[in-house]
Scaffold this active site. Structure first.
Site, PDB file in Angstrom:
ATOM      1  N   ILE A  91       0.837  -1.200   0.000  1.00 13.97           N
ATOM      2  CA  ILE A  91       0.000   0.000   0.000  1.00 13.97           C
ATOM      3  C   ILE A  91       0.870   1.247   0.000  1.00 13.97           C
ATOM      4  O   ILE A  91       1.854   1.327   0.735  1.00 13.97           O
ATOM      5  CB  ILE A  91      -0.897   0.034   1.254  1.00 13.97           C
ATOM      6  CG1 ILE A  91      -1.753  -1.233   1.330  1.00 13.97           C
ATOM      7  CG2 ILE A  91      -1.782   1.280   1.258  1.00 13.97           C
ATOM      8  CD1 ILE A  91      -2.371  -1.478   2.682  1.00 13.97           C
ATOM      9  N   CYS A  92       0.478   2.236  -0.816  1.00 13.62           N
ATOM     10  CA  CYS A  92       1.144   3.528  -0.760  1.00 13.62           C
ATOM     11  C   CYS A  92       0.202   4.507  -0.082  1.00 13.62           C
ATOM     12  O   CYS A  92      -0.735   5.003  -0.697  1.00 13.62           O
ATOM     13  CB  CYS A  92       1.493   4.014  -2.161  1.00 13.62           C
ATOM     14  SG  CYS A  92       2.264   5.625  -2.170  1.00 13.62           S
ATOM     15  N   LEU A  93       0.411   4.725   1.203  1.00 12.47           N
ATOM     16  CA  LEU A  93      -0.443   5.645   1.952  1.00 12.47           C
ATOM     17  C   LEU A  93       0.448   6.369   2.962  1.00 12.47           C
ATOM     18  O   LEU A  93       1.163   5.726   3.740  1.00 12.47           O
ATOM     19  CB  LEU A  93      -1.563   4.863   2.659  1.00 12.47           C
ATOM     20  CG  LEU A  93      -2.563   5.694   3.467  1.00 12.47           C
ATOM     21  CD1 LEU A  93      -3.315   6.668   2.576  1.00 12.47           C
ATOM     22  CD2 LEU A  93      -3.575   4.796   4.177  1.00 12.47           C
TER      23      LEU A  93
END
Lengths: 201, 177
Positions: A91-93
């Site tokens: 995830i890119c958060l």
């Protein structure tokens, strides 16, 4: 594991269980091991998105230094989203990286991920192929994401796209792995010829 | 171990009212009742050891863990409850920052004139005899200007105008002589 981490996870676990969102079956957590280092999360696909009706499982690993460092979270359910790798589920958060704050909890993380499903950030992508499709052909992206949710996240098949199913089945009959066929088709705008070529090479 | 938590069994804790009351004084980091409590300028409560560790974790980006306001070691206020530990918290590591004790505001009464006059007389000398003004003005703690609208402020205004004129006349006289 450090005492503070265990004590906190126990409390956060209770917080999620007692939360309104859990009552509405929007979020859920389960324990994986006795020492609270690994948990299983689940979020519901938000309404009015291609993920609606789907259930997305998350792997949550609690680091030794929690809550001073963020938990390590990734999607176990395969998903077609600009900020989530369609291959690894990474995830890119920002809040799971440098924007993490010690007052955030399992509940706020799960809710943030749910919000990410409603509002993608294609300019800060994790999966470049998905992000490109999102920006250039939003309609196709939406159909593809819905198809993935039906295939992997138990989303209802009321808006089933027969064309997509037929193409995957055709490739599967040719002896290709179903998931690999679906990935190749998704990455090549559902063009059979290019997907087949990609699978052979 | 695998526990289904959508059920109502796991960790049922007292009634709603007690919960609300408990939550009020929980540290925002360990989520337990705050020990050696400190509060940030943005109003968020922490255990000092917890906050210290958070600040140590990212020394270059010191933000409030709750609201991400700027925060620093010098800008948190320790809270001393009555029933707290008798032990000096500073003997613990890491030492908790100390409270500040600003002087209470004085309400100057009748002696304002004398005090003001004393300072004003040096004020006149300040232009030609700056040396004396700095050398002999050991009255460090000058009270600030009076709040506007009070009779005291009016008096100060009149006095400063008066002394300005005296200074001008004095300089004129110096030039003539």
């Amino acid at each position: 594991m450090a005492n503070i981490a265990v004590a906190r996870i126990k409390r956060e676990f209770r917080e999620v269980v007692k939360s309104e969102e859990a009552a509405k079956c929007n979020i859920r957590v389960e324990l994986i091991d006795d020492n609270f280092t690994e948990l299983r999360g689940e979020i519901a696909g938000p309404p009015e998105t291609p993920y609606e009706g789907g259930k997305f499982l998350l792997e949550i690993k609690i680091p030794e230094t929690y809550p001073f460092n963020p938990p390590k979270v990734k999607f176990m359910t395969k998903i077609w989203h600009p900020n989530i790798s369609s291959v690894t589920g990474a995830i890119c958060l920002d809040i799971l990286k440098d924007q993490w704050a010690a007052a955030m909890t399992l509940r706020t993380v799960l809710l943030s991920l749910q919000a990410l499903l409603s509002a993608a950030e294609p300019d800060d992508p994790q999966d470049a192929v998905v992000a490109k499709q999102y920006k250039e052909n939003r309609h196709l992206w939406e159909k593809t994401a819905r198809h993935w949710a039906q295939e992997y996240a138990e989303a209802p098949k009321s808006k089933k796209d027969d064309e997509f199913y037929d193409k995957v089945s055709q490739l599967a009959e040719m002896g290709f792995d179903r998931h690999k066929a679906l990935t190749a088709l998704s990455a090549h705008e559902w063009n059979m010829e290019r997907a087949t070529q990609d699978l052979i090479s | 171990m695998s526990a289904d938590v959508t059920g109502d069994g796991a960790g049922a804790e007292g009634g709603g009212g007690a919960d609300v009351d408990q939550g009020t004084y929980e540290c925002n980091i360990c989520l337990d009742t705050a020990r050696d409590a400190v509060v940030s300028l943005c109003g968020h409560l922490f255990c000092w050891p917890c906050l210290h560790q958070w600040l140590e974790t990212r020394p270059n980006r010191q933000l409030c863990p709750v609201c991400k306001a700027g925060i620093s070691r010098d800008k948190v206020i320790p809270l001393y409850g009555r029933g707290g530990s008798q032990m000096d918290p500073r003997t613990k590591t890491p030492p908790r920052p100390q409270g500040q004790r600003p002087e209470p505001e004085n309400n100057h009464g009748g002696w304002t004139f004398g005090d003001g006059g004393f300072q004003m007389s040096f004020g006149i000398g300040a232009f030609p005899f700056g040396f004396f003004a700095s050398a002999f003005n050991f009255n460090d703690g000058r009270p600030g200007p009076a709040p506007p609208g009070t009779p005291q402020a009016e008096e100060e205004r009149v006095l400063s105008t008066l002394f300005l004129w005296i200074a001008l006349i004095f300089m004129f006289w110096l030039l003539m002589a």
